[in-house]
Design a protein around this motif. Structure first.
Motif, PDB file in Angstrom:
ATOM      1  N   ILE A  66      13.962  20.655  14.122  1.00  0.00           N
ATOM      2  CA  ILE A  66      13.686  20.431  12.703  1.00  0.00           C
ATOM      3  C   ILE A  66      13.876  18.960  12.364  1.00  0.00           C
ATOM      4  CG2 ILE A  66      14.409  21.019  10.358  1.00  0.00           C
ATOM      5  CD1 ILE A  66      15.201  23.760  11.450  1.00  0.00           C
ATOM      6  N   ASP A  67      12.925  18.413  11.643  1.00  0.00           N
ATOM      7  CA  ASP A  67      12.957  17.007  11.262  1.00  0.00           C
ATOM      8  C   ASP A  67      12.776  16.875   9.755  1.00  0.00           C
ATOM      9  OD1 ASP A  67      13.183  14.313  11.645  1.00  0.00           O
ATOM     10  OD2 ASP A  67      11.504  14.134  13.030  1.00  0.00           O
ATOM     11  N   GLY A  68      12.945  15.664   9.253  1.00  0.00           N
ATOM     12  CA  GLY A  68      12.755  15.410   7.838  1.00  0.00           C
ATOM     13  C   GLY A  68      14.041  15.428   7.042  1.00  0.00           C
ATOM     14  N   TRP A  69      15.103  16.066   7.609  1.00  0.00           N
ATOM     15  CA  TRP A  69      16.383  16.123   6.903  1.00  0.00           C
ATOM     16  C   TRP A  69      17.035  14.739   6.795  1.00  0.00           C
ATOM     17  CZ3 TRP A  69      19.928  14.209  10.235  1.00  0.00           C
ATOM     18  CH2 TRP A  69      19.652  14.315  11.602  1.00  0.00           C
ATOM     19  N   GLN A  70      16.517  13.761   7.569  1.00  0.00           N
ATOM     20  CA  GLN A  70      17.081  12.405   7.505  1.00  0.00           C
ATOM     21  C   GLN A  70      16.903  11.780   6.128  1.00  0.00           C
ATOM     22  OE1 GLN A  70      14.892  13.519   9.751  1.00  0.00           O
ATOM     23  NE2 GLN A  70      15.615  13.133  11.831  1.00  0.00           N
ATOM     24  N   ASP A  71      15.998  12.334   5.331  1.00  0.00           N
ATOM     25  CA  ASP A  71      15.785  11.819   3.975  1.00  0.00           C
ATOM     26  C   ASP A  71      16.855  12.301   2.991  1.00  0.00           C
ATOM     27  OD1 ASP A  71      13.503  10.511   4.847  1.00  0.00           O
ATOM     28  OD2 ASP A  71      12.212  12.230   4.416  1.00  0.00           O
ATOM     29  N   VAL A  72      17.688  13.235   3.447  1.00  0.00           N
ATOM     30  CA  VAL A  72      18.800  13.706   2.616  1.00  0.00           C
ATOM     31  C   VAL A  72      20.030  12.879   2.997  1.00  0.00           C
ATOM     32  CG1 VAL A  72      20.216  15.685   1.946  1.00  0.00           C
ATOM     33  CG2 VAL A  72      17.811  16.023   2.600  1.00  0.00           C
ATOM     34  N   PRO A  73      20.517  11.987   2.142  1.00  0.00           N
ATOM     35  CA  PRO A  73      21.589  11.051   2.513  1.00  0.00           C
ATOM     36  C   PRO A  73      22.833  11.719   3.093  1.00  0.00           C
ATOM     37  CG  PRO A  73      20.652  10.446   0.389  1.00  0.00           C
ATOM     38  CD  PRO A  73      20.062  11.765   0.751  1.00  0.00           C
ATOM     39  N   GLU A  74      23.263  12.837   2.506  1.00  0.00           N
ATOM     40  CA  GLU A  74      24.474  13.504   2.983  1.00  0.00           C
ATOM     41  C   GLU A  74      24.297  14.037   4.409  1.00  0.00           C
ATOM     42  OE1 GLU A  74      22.866  14.123   0.255  1.00  0.00           O
ATOM     43  OE2 GLU A  74      24.207  14.140  -1.499  1.00  0.00           O
ATOM     44  N   LEU A  75      23.081  14.490   4.732  1.00  0.00           N
ATOM     45  CA  LEU A  75      22.807  14.976   6.082  1.00  0.00           C
ATOM     46  C   LEU A  75      22.620  13.814   7.053  1.00  0.00           C
ATOM     47  CD1 LEU A  75      20.355  17.957   5.399  1.00  0.00           C
ATOM     48  CD2 LEU A  75      22.805  18.056   5.902  1.00  0.00           C
ATOM     49  N   ALA A  76      21.906  12.785   6.636  1.00  0.00           N
ATOM     50  CA  ALA A  76      21.634  11.644   7.513  1.00  0.00           C
ATOM     51  C   ALA A  76      22.910  10.965   7.985  1.00  0.00           C
ATOM     52  CB  ALA A  76      20.734  10.641   6.790  1.00  0.00           C
ATOM     53  N   SER A  77      23.947  10.955   7.152  1.00  0.00           N
ATOM     54  CA  SER A  77      25.185  10.269   7.508  1.00  0.00           C
ATOM     55  C   SER A  77      26.103  11.101   8.388  1.00  0.00           C
ATOM     56  CB  SER A  77      25.939   9.869   6.233  1.00  0.00           C
ATOM     57  OG  SER A  77      26.289  11.025   5.475  1.00  0.00           O
ATOM     58  N   SER A  78      25.862  12.408   8.481  1.00  0.00           N
ATOM     59  CA  SER A  78      26.798  13.280   9.202  1.00  0.00           C
ATOM     60  C   SER A  78      26.176  14.071  10.346  1.00  0.00           C
ATOM     61  CB  SER A  78      27.450  14.272   8.215  1.00  0.00           C
ATOM     62  OG  SER A  78      28.146  13.605   7.197  1.00  0.00           O
ATOM     63  N   VAL A  79      24.855  14.251  10.319  1.00  0.00           N
ATOM     64  CA  VAL A  79      24.204  15.156  11.270  1.00  0.00           C
ATOM     65  C   VAL A  79      23.446  14.373  12.333  1.00  0.00           C
ATOM     66  CG1 VAL A  79      22.429  16.944  11.489  1.00  0.00           C
ATOM     67  CG2 VAL A  79      24.051  17.021   9.586  1.00  0.00           C
ATOM     68  N   GLU A  80      23.485  14.892  13.568  1.00  0.00           N
ATOM     69  CA  GLU A  80      22.714  14.313  14.671  1.00  0.00           C
ATOM     70  C   GLU A  80      21.413  15.062  14.911  1.00  0.00           C
ATOM     71  OE1 GLU A  80      25.454  12.119  18.032  1.00  0.00           O
ATOM     72  OE2 GLU A  80      25.100  14.273  18.208  1.00  0.00           O
ATOM     73  N   ARG A  81      21.473  16.375  14.813  1.00  0.00           N
ATOM     74  CA  ARG A  81      20.317  17.168  15.222  1.00  0.00           C
ATOM     75  C   ARG A  81      20.376  18.547  14.566  1.00  0.00           C
ATOM     76  NH1 ARG A  81      19.627  19.519  21.293  1.00  0.00           N
ATOM     77  NH2 ARG A  81      17.749  20.735  20.975  1.00  0.00           N
ATOM     78  N   ILE A  82      19.209  19.076  14.224  1.00  0.00           N
ATOM     79  CA  ILE A  82      19.096  20.439  13.699  1.00  0.00           C
ATOM     80  C   ILE A  82      17.982  21.147  14.463  1.00  0.00           C
ATOM     81  CG2 ILE A  82      18.695  21.883  11.678  1.00  0.00           C
ATOM     82  CD1 ILE A  82      19.556  19.586   9.916  1.00  0.00           C
ATOM     83  N   VAL A  83      18.277  22.299  15.023  1.00  0.00           N
ATOM     84  CA  VAL A  83      17.273  23.051  15.776  1.00  0.00           C
ATOM     85  C   VAL A  83      17.279  24.510  15.346  1.00  0.00           C
ATOM     86  CG1 VAL A  83      17.386  21.558  17.805  1.00  0.00           C
ATOM     87  CG2 VAL A  83      18.847  23.576  17.685  1.00  0.00           C
ATOM     88  N   ALA A  84      16.115  25.117  15.402  1.00  0.00           N
ATOM     89  CA  ALA A  84      15.984  26.566  15.250  1.00  0.00           C
ATOM     90  C   ALA A  84      15.891  27.143  16.656  1.00  0.00           C
ATOM     91  CB  ALA A  84      14.734  26.915  14.436  1.00  0.00           C
ATOM     92  N   SER A  85      16.838  27.990  17.005  1.00  0.00           N
ATOM     93  CA  SER A  85      16.913  28.495  18.370  1.00  0.00           C
ATOM     94  C   SER A  85      15.860  29.559  18.648  1.00  0.00           C
ATOM     95  CB  SER A  85      18.309  29.069  18.637  1.00  0.00           C
ATOM     96  OG  SER A  85      19.297  28.091  18.464  1.00  0.00           O
ATOM     97  N   GLU A  86      15.735  29.910  19.936  1.00  0.00           N
ATOM     98  CA  GLU A  86      14.816  30.966  20.320  1.00  0.00           C
ATOM     99  C   GLU A  86      15.244  32.278  19.668  1.00  0.00           C
ATOM    100  OE1 GLU A  86      17.464  30.521  23.997  1.00  0.00           O
ATOM    101  OE2 GLU A  86      17.295  29.676  22.005  1.00  0.00           O
ATOM    102  N   SER A  87      14.285  33.174  19.462  1.00  0.00           N
ATOM    103  CA  SER A  87      14.550  34.422  18.760  1.00  0.00           C
ATOM    104  C   SER A  87      13.914  35.576  19.512  1.00  0.00           C
ATOM    105  CB  SER A  87      13.994  34.349  17.334  1.00  0.00           C
ATOM    106  OG  SER A  87      14.011  35.599  16.704  1.00  0.00           O
TER     107      SER A  87
END
Length: 487
Positions: A66-87
Motif C-alpha cells: 500500500i502506498d500514498g500514506w506518505q501524504d499523511v504527516p503522522e504516518l510518514a513520520s512513524s511508519v516504514e511500510r504498509i502491506v495487505a497480506s495474502e488471503s
C-alpha cells in the motif's frame, strides 16, 4: 506481489463475498504496518490512522504493498511500510465493504542478540560450553521479508496460520481436553534445502505480528538437538528436562507467545527403537521419554507452539509423530514455484541496479505467453531484441524453460537462490555489472518507487536480463554434469 496501483478508487467489479449458513460472510484481510525503529507514536493511534486511510479506497489488492500514506504527516513520520497480506480469498482484489480488516502495528527489533541456555549448568561436563538453545525476541528485523520469500506449490503457509488460529479458538472457548485434544506440535519433513527451518522462523515472525493484540511479547526458542546428548552416561534425559523447565518458565508469562523450534528432530527422537533393541545406549531411551513427557505438559498452554523439522522422517519415533497435529511434507518446488523463485531473484538484483532495468514477467503472464506460443522451443540467447513486448515474451519463455530444467534436476529452493551468484562469478564477470546504491525503494517488479513523497533517480549499469538468463542456464547445465560424476 501487487503494488499500490492495485488499490483503486471507484473500481467496479463483481462481488466476491460468500455465504455460510445463509449468512453473508466477509473475508478477513490482514494489514501489517511496520513502524520505524525509533518511532514513538502510540500503536493504537497509528492503527486508527491506517484504518481511516484504507477506507479512502473502494477496493484493495491481495496481496499488495500500500502506498500514498506518505501524504499523511503522522504516518510518514512513524511508519516504514504498509502491506495487505495474502488471503484465503480466491480473488486478487476485494471491495472494502466485503472485507473484515485486521490491522497489525509492529516495531521489529534491530538487535541480533540471543539469550542462550547452556547444557552444562549443574552437571559434570563443565568443559562443554555448547548451547542447548537460544532465544530471539520477535518480531526481528533480520527476518523481515522471509515469509514472502518462501514459495511453495501448495498452500502450506496459510494452512499453518489457520491451524494456529483454530487452536486459539478452542482454547478461548475452554474446550475440554478430554473430549477434544490437540498438542500444539507441527512436524515439517522433506528433502534438504526446501525451506523447512526458514518456514518455522518465518511463521514465528508472522505470528508475533498477527497475535500482537493478544501478546505483548513473542520469542523464538531454537533447540540445539545435538547438544542435549551429554558425554556423561544418563545425563541426557536430565538435560532435556532442565531445558524444558526453562521453557516452562518462559511460558509462565501469559502475555508472551513462545515458538519452540526443534530442528532435525530425529536427533532427539530416533534413539528409542534402537535402545529397546539393544543397539543403542539406554540414555537415548531416556531422552525420547523425557521429550514426550515435556510435550504432554506444554500442550495445555495456549501461548506456546512446538515446531519441528526433519530430513529423515522415517527415523523419528512413532510416538512423536502421533503427537504432531500437522505432519506436513515440504516438497522440492514445482516448475511454477521455481519460476516465481527465479523471478524474485531477478527482481531483487534488478532493483539493486545489478541487472539492467526490466519488468520481469509475472507467472500469470508467462503462462499466457506459453499457452499462446506455437513453438515448443524457447527463444535462444541469439534472439535478443529491442522490441519491449517481444523481449518480455522471450524472457518469460526462457525463464519457464529454465524452471523446467531445474525441476528435472530436482533443485531445491536453496540451490535456486544461488544461481544468480554463480552466474555472475562464472559467466557474466564482475566487470560487467555496476550496481548503483540508491535510497529509492523498488517494488516486486524491480521498478523504482517513491519514499516520503520524494523520488531519487536511479541509473542501472547492469548487464541485460537475457545475459543473466544465459548465465544461469549455463550454471544449471554445468551442475547437471557435475551431478552425473557423483553417481
Amino acid at each position: 506481489m501487487m503494488t499500490s496501483a492495485d488499490i483503486t478508487m471507484g473500481a467496479s467489479q463483481e462481488s466476491d463475498s460468500f455465504t455460510m449458513g445463509g449468512v453473508e460472510q466477509k473475508w478477513t484481510v490482514h494489514i501489517e504496518v511496520r513502524m520505524r525503529p525509533r518511532a514513538a507514536a502510540r500503536f493504537e493511534t497509528i492503527r486508527n490512522l491506517v484504518h481511516t486511510y484504507i477506507h479512502s479506497f473502494d477496493r484493495i489488492g491481495l496481496p499488495s504493498t500500500i502506498d500514498g500514506w506518505q501524504d499523511v504527516p503522522e504516518l510518514a513520520s512513524s511508519v516504514e511500510r504498509i502491506v495487505a497480506s495474502e488471503s484465503a480469498c480466491p480473488s486478487s482484489t476485494l471491495p472494502l465493504e466485503e472485507i473484515a480488516l485486521q490491522i497489525h502495528v509492529y516495531q521489529p527489533s534491530d538487535t541480533d542478540s540471543f539469550e542462550e541456555f547452556s547444557n552444562s549448568a549443574g552437571v559434570r561436563d563443565e568443559g562443554d560450553d555448547t548451547m542447548a538453545a537460544s532465544v530471539c525476541e520477535l518480531p526481528n528485523r533480520s527476518w523481515e521479508g522471509l515469509w514472502d520469500s518462501l514459495i511453495y506449490a501448495d498452500d502450506i503457509k496459510m494452512k499453518l496460520l489457520d491451524y494456529i488460529h483454530a487452536t486459539l479458538v478452542f482454547s478461548d472457548a475452554n474446550v475440554d481436553f478430554n473430549l477434544v485434544s490437540w498438542n500444539r506440535v507441527v512436524l515439517l519433513h522433506g528433502p534438504p534445502g526446501t525451506g523447512k527451518t526458514s518456514l518455522c522462523r518465518a511463521l514465528a515472525q508472522k505470528l508475533s505480528i498477527r497475535l500482537s493484540h493478544r501478546y505483548t511479547q513473542a520469542r523464538l526458542l531454537e533447540i540445539n538437538s545435538h547438544s542435549l546428548f551429554s558425554k556423561w552416561f544418563s545425563e541426557s534425559g536430565k538435560l532435556v528436562q532442565r531445558l524444558f523447565t526453562s521453557i516452562t518458565e518462559l511460558v509462565e508469562e501469559e502475555d508472551a507467545f513462545l515458538v519452540v523450534l526443534i530442528d532435525e528432530v530425529e536427533s532427539l527422537t530416533a534413539a528409542r527403537a534402537g535402545a529397546m533393541a539393544g543397539t543403542e545406549p539406554s540414555d537415548g531411551l531416556r531422552v525420547v521419554n523425557a521429550l514426550l513427557t515435556q510435550l504432554d505438559k506444554l500442550k495445555h498452554r495456549k501461548n506456546v507452539l512446538i515446531m519441528s523439522t526433519s530430513n529423515l522422517v522415517k527415523a523419528i519415533d512413532s510416538a512423536f509423530v502421533d503427537r504432531a497435529d500437522i505432519v506436513q511434507y515440504v516438497d522440492l518446488p514445482s516448475r511454477e514455484a521455481i519460476y516465481e523463485i527465479l523471478r524474485t531473484c531477478l527482481c531483487e538484483i534488478v532493483g539493486k541496479g545489478i541487472v539492467a532495468s526490466f519488468n520481469v514477467p509475472t507467472l500469470r503472464q508467462a503462462q499466457i505467453y506459453e499457452a499462446t506460443t506455437k513453438s515448443s522451443i524457447p527463444p535462444s540467447a541469439t534472439s535478443i531484441t529491442n522490441d519491449p513486448h517481444t523481449k518480455t515474451k522471450n524472457v518469460a519463455l526462457r525463464l519457464f524453460a529454465l524452471a523446467t530444467q531445474c525441476r528435472a534436476q530436482r533443485l531445491s529452493g536453496r540451490a535456486l537462490r544461488r544461481l544468480p551468484v554463480l552466474a555472475l562469478a562464472r559467466y557474466i564477470g564482475i566487470g560487467n555489472v555496476q550496481p548503483v546504491r540508491s535510497s529509492t525503494p523498488t517494488n516486486a517488479s524491480g521498478v523504482t518507487g517513491t519514499s516520503n513523497g520524494g523520488a531519487v533517480k536511479r541509473s542501472s549499469g547492469g548487464a541485460d536480463v537475457e545475459v543473466w538468463l544465459e548465465g544461469m542456464e549455463k550454471v544449471v547445465r554445468e551442475q547437471a554434469k557435475e551431478l552425473e560424476r557423483l553417481i
